[in-house]
Scaffold this motif. Structure first.
Motif, PDB file in Angstrom:
ATOM      1  N   GLU A 178       0.827  -1.214   0.000  1.00  0.00           N
ATOM      2  CA  GLU A 178       0.000   0.000   0.000  1.00  0.00           C
ATOM      3  C   GLU A 178       0.861   1.265   0.000  1.00  0.00           C
ATOM      4  N   PHE A 179       1.948   1.254   0.766  1.00  0.00           N
ATOM      5  CA  PHE A 179       2.772   2.453   0.892  1.00  0.00           C
ATOM      6  C   PHE A 179       4.032   2.403   0.041  1.00  0.00           C
ATOM      7  N   ASN A 180       4.069   1.456  -0.898  1.00  0.00           N
ATOM      8  CA  ASN A 180       5.202   1.376  -1.836  1.00  0.00           C
ATOM      9  C   ASN A 180       6.544   1.341  -1.105  1.00  0.00           C
ATOM     10  N   VAL A 181       6.638   0.496  -0.092  1.00  0.00           N
ATOM     11  CA  VAL A 181       7.870   0.409   0.693  1.00  0.00           C
ATOM     12  C   VAL A 181       9.024  -0.091  -0.185  1.00  0.00           C
ATOM     13  N   ASP A 182      10.145   0.614  -0.105  1.00  0.00           N
ATOM     14  CA  ASP A 182      11.339   0.265  -0.888  1.00  0.00           C
ATOM     15  C   ASP A 182      12.267  -0.678  -0.133  1.00  0.00           C
ATOM     16  N   VAL A 183      12.405  -0.433   1.165  1.00  0.00           N
ATOM     17  CA  VAL A 183      13.364  -1.206   1.968  1.00  0.00           C
ATOM     18  C   VAL A 183      12.719  -1.546   3.310  1.00  0.00           C
ATOM     19  N   VAL A 184      12.871  -2.799   3.750  1.00  0.00           N
ATOM     20  CA  VAL A 184      12.479  -3.205   5.103  1.00  0.00           C
ATOM     21  C   VAL A 184      13.742  -3.514   5.892  1.00  0.00           C
ATOM     22  N   ILE A 213      16.597 -10.757  -1.581  1.00  0.00           N
ATOM     23  CA  ILE A 213      16.442 -10.444  -2.997  1.00  0.00           C
ATOM     24  C   ILE A 213      15.660  -9.145  -3.150  1.00  0.00           C
ATOM     25  N   GLY A 214      16.078  -8.311  -4.091  1.00  0.00           N
ATOM     26  CA  GLY A 214      15.409  -7.030  -4.317  1.00  0.00           C
ATOM     27  C   GLY A 214      16.333  -6.124  -5.110  1.00  0.00           C
ATOM     28  N   PRO A 215      15.802  -5.008  -5.602  1.00  0.00           N
ATOM     29  CA  PRO A 215      16.603  -4.146  -6.484  1.00  0.00           C
ATOM     30  C   PRO A 215      17.826  -3.526  -5.807  1.00  0.00           C
ATOM     31  N   ARG A 216      17.843  -3.454  -4.487  1.00  0.00           N
ATOM     32  CA  ARG A 216      19.009  -2.848  -3.817  1.00  0.00           C
ATOM     33  C   ARG A 216      19.953  -3.905  -3.246  1.00  0.00           C
ATOM     34  N   ASN A 217      19.795  -5.158  -3.662  1.00  0.00           N
ATOM     35  CA  ASN A 217      20.720  -6.220  -3.261  1.00  0.00           C
ATOM     36  C   ASN A 217      21.873  -6.254  -4.268  1.00  0.00           C
ATOM     37  N   PRO A 218      23.134  -6.250  -3.852  1.00  0.00           N
ATOM     38  CA  PRO A 218      23.607  -6.233  -2.465  1.00  0.00           C
ATOM     39  C   PRO A 218      24.055  -4.851  -1.995  1.00  0.00           C
ATOM     40  N   SER A 219      23.899  -3.843  -2.840  1.00  0.00           N
ATOM     41  CA  SER A 219      24.607  -2.587  -2.590  1.00  0.00           C
ATOM     42  C   SER A 219      24.196  -1.910  -1.278  1.00  0.00           C
ATOM     43  N   ILE A 232      33.182   1.682  14.322  1.00  0.00           N
ATOM     44  CA  ILE A 232      33.464   0.582  15.260  1.00  0.00           C
ATOM     45  C   ILE A 232      34.965   0.333  15.311  1.00  0.00           C
ATOM     46  N   SER A 233      35.542   0.383  16.514  1.00  0.00           N
ATOM     47  CA  SER A 233      36.995   0.245  16.630  1.00  0.00           C
ATOM     48  C   SER A 233      37.420  -1.153  17.079  1.00  0.00           C
ATOM     49  N   VAL A 234      36.483  -1.915  17.666  1.00  0.00           N
ATOM     50  CA  VAL A 234      36.826  -3.265  18.137  1.00  0.00           C
ATOM     51  C   VAL A 234      36.520  -4.266  17.027  1.00  0.00           C
ATOM     52  N   GLU A 235      37.512  -5.083  16.671  1.00  0.00           N
ATOM     53  CA  GLU A 235      37.345  -5.962  15.518  1.00  0.00           C
ATOM     54  C   GLU A 235      36.177  -6.941  15.701  1.00  0.00           C
ATOM     55  N   ARG A 236      36.012  -7.443  16.909  1.00  0.00           N
ATOM     56  CA  ARG A 236      34.941  -8.415  17.151  1.00  0.00           C
ATOM     57  C   ARG A 236      33.565  -7.839  16.831  1.00  0.00           C
ATOM     58  N   ASP A 237      33.408  -6.526  17.020  1.00  0.00           N
ATOM     59  CA  ASP A 237      32.087  -5.912  16.887  1.00  0.00           C
ATOM     60  C   ASP A 237      31.733  -5.507  15.449  1.00  0.00           C
ATOM     61  N   LEU A 238      32.665  -5.677  14.520  1.00  0.00           N
ATOM     62  CA  LEU A 238      32.411  -5.246  13.144  1.00  0.00           C
ATOM     63  C   LEU A 238      31.246  -6.027  12.532  1.00  0.00           C
ATOM     64  N   LEU A 239      30.424  -5.342  11.770  1.00  0.00           N
ATOM     65  CA  LEU A 239      29.298  -5.991  11.093  1.00  0.00           C
ATOM     66  C   LEU A 239      29.811  -6.787   9.894  1.00  0.00           C
ATOM     67  N   VAL A 240      29.133  -7.911   9.637  1.00  0.00           N
ATOM     68  CA  VAL A 240      29.536  -8.837   8.579  1.00  0.00           C
ATOM     69  C   VAL A 240      28.396  -8.949   7.565  1.00  0.00           C
ATOM     70  N   GLU A 241      28.743  -8.964   6.297  1.00  0.00           N
ATOM     71  CA  GLU A 241      27.730  -9.084   5.241  1.00  0.00           C
ATOM     72  C   GLU A 241      27.373 -10.542   4.992  1.00  0.00           C
ATOM     73  N   ARG A 242      26.065 -10.806   4.893  1.00  0.00           N
ATOM     74  CA  ARG A 242      25.593 -12.126   4.451  1.00  0.00           C
ATOM     75  C   ARG A 242      24.657 -11.927   3.267  1.00  0.00           C
ATOM     76  N   ASP A 243      24.737 -12.863   2.335  1.00  0.00           N
ATOM     77  CA  ASP A 243      23.871 -12.780   1.164  1.00  0.00           C
ATOM     78  C   ASP A 243      22.585 -13.541   1.452  1.00  0.00           C
ATOM     79  N   GLY A 244      21.467 -12.831   1.419  1.00  0.00           N
ATOM     80  CA  GLY A 244      20.185 -13.460   1.724  1.00  0.00           C
ATOM     81  C   GLY A 244      19.371 -13.775   0.489  1.00  0.00           C
ATOM     82  N   SER A 245      19.977 -13.726  -0.693  1.00  0.00           N
ATOM     83  CA  SER A 245      19.152 -13.936  -1.890  1.00  0.00           C
ATOM     84  C   SER A 245      18.686 -15.387  -2.016  1.00  0.00           C
TER      85      SER A 245
END
Ligand SMILES: [Zn+2]
Length: 312
Positions: A178-184, A213-219, A232-245
């Motif tokens: 209904e609201f044409n959501v682009d990203v969740v 999956i979606g038009p903004r995957n993976p960018s 983030i300065s602590v290596e353990r806390d760095l965010l990691v990318e996962r592919d959900g397609s």
């Protein structure tokens, strides 16, 4: 900063489907209700010689721009699982971001962050937030219950589902269309950190950002990670990318049978149910990471998403 107007404070306690925009009292046109460009209109029985019907439009149909407005809608209204969806539109063209918190009640970093995000006014486009999706689970601080169902295993849901979370999934999908959501952005917590995990599984997804999956995957997911990791300065806390397609589900397959995988029914499948939508699942690790820090990182992810979408 804009002047808050009276309409900013209008609270519309209307049931699902009855939401009226504070700005103008009507719903925005739906994407599928838009008239096609004039060059492609055909009138039955009348021959056109200036442009054959097969001529494709030169540019995609622009999305409608909802008027500036702020309001609320109840999902699952009148039931014990009734929960508030907040929405604010800037009145300017731009993407629409939907943020989900409290899909699992024992993951407080997600719902605490979502509650704060609900107060952020978008500078362009729109922002829709469901801070406590599974309200009963949040109140009882449990992931969910058998009777409620697991919202993140039930997309696209159905209004006839015997499980409240199955019905909620259907209402979330309907609102996204209904609201044409682009990203969740679906804000969760896991136990251990993905980096250095001793085994795979949902308990080892801490500090991951997974783009479905979606038009903004993976960018978009990748850019969010780069932006937040810069703080983030602590290596353990760095965010990691996962592919959900791979988590794409086929809406024609229906509910999985006993013993069948349900991974195609998480929020990462939303791109398969809502045209133009890209879902992103965010997990922060609870192990040795204080709740204030988990909440702060979720807020940074949401802020980065809004900046990258041009709506901050
Ligand atoms: Zn979760």
């Amino acid at each position: 900063m804009r002047e808050p107007s009276r309409r900013d404070f209008l609270k519309l306690g209307l049931g699902a489907g009855a939401f009226a925009f504070a700005g103008c009292g009507r719903e925005p046109p739906r994407r599928d209700a838009l008239a096609p460009p004039a060059s492609t209109v055909t009138v039955p029985g009348i021959a056109r010689d200036d442009a054959p019907p097969s001529t494709p439009p030169l540019s995609p149909t622009p999305k409608p721009v909802p008027p500036q407005s702020r309001g609320e809608r109840l999902l699952l209204p009148g039931t014990p699982s009734e929960t508030i969806l907040t929405m604010e539109f800037s009145g300017k063209a731009g993407p629409v971001l939907m943020v989900l918190g409290g899909v699992h009640g024992n993951e407080p970093g997600g719902w605490l962050a979502a509650e704060e995000v609900a107060s952020w006014p978008p500078a362009a486009g729109g922002l829709i937030v469901l801070p406590r999706a599974n309200r009963i689970a949040v109140a009882n601080f449990v992931r969910t219950t058998e009777e409620l169902g697991d919202l993140n295993r039930l997309y696209p849901g159905s209004p006839e589902s015997p499980l409240p979370m199955g019905r909620l999934a259907a209402e979330i999908v309907a609102a996204a269309r209904e609201f044409n959501v682009d990203v969740v952005l679906d804000l969760h917590e896991s136990w251990a950190f993905y980096n250095g995990r001793s085994q795979n599984g949902t308990a080892f997804l801490g500090q991951t950002v997974t783009t479905g999956i979606g038009p903004r995957n993976p960018s978009l997911g990748r850019d969010i990670i780069a932006r937040v990791n810069g703080n983030i300065s602590v290596e353990r806390d760095l965010l990691v990318e996962r592919d959900g397609s791979a988590f794409r589900s086929d809406p024609t397959l229906g509910a999985p049978g006993p013993g069948q995988s349900q991974r195609g029914r998480s929020s990462l499948s939303l791109g398969g149910h809502v045209e133009g939508l890209t879902p992103i699942l965010v997990e922060m690790g609870q192990k040795d990471q204080p709740i204030a820090r988990r909440t702060e990182l979720h807020l940074q992810v949401a802020r980065a998403a809004m900046e990258l979408l041009g709506i901050a």
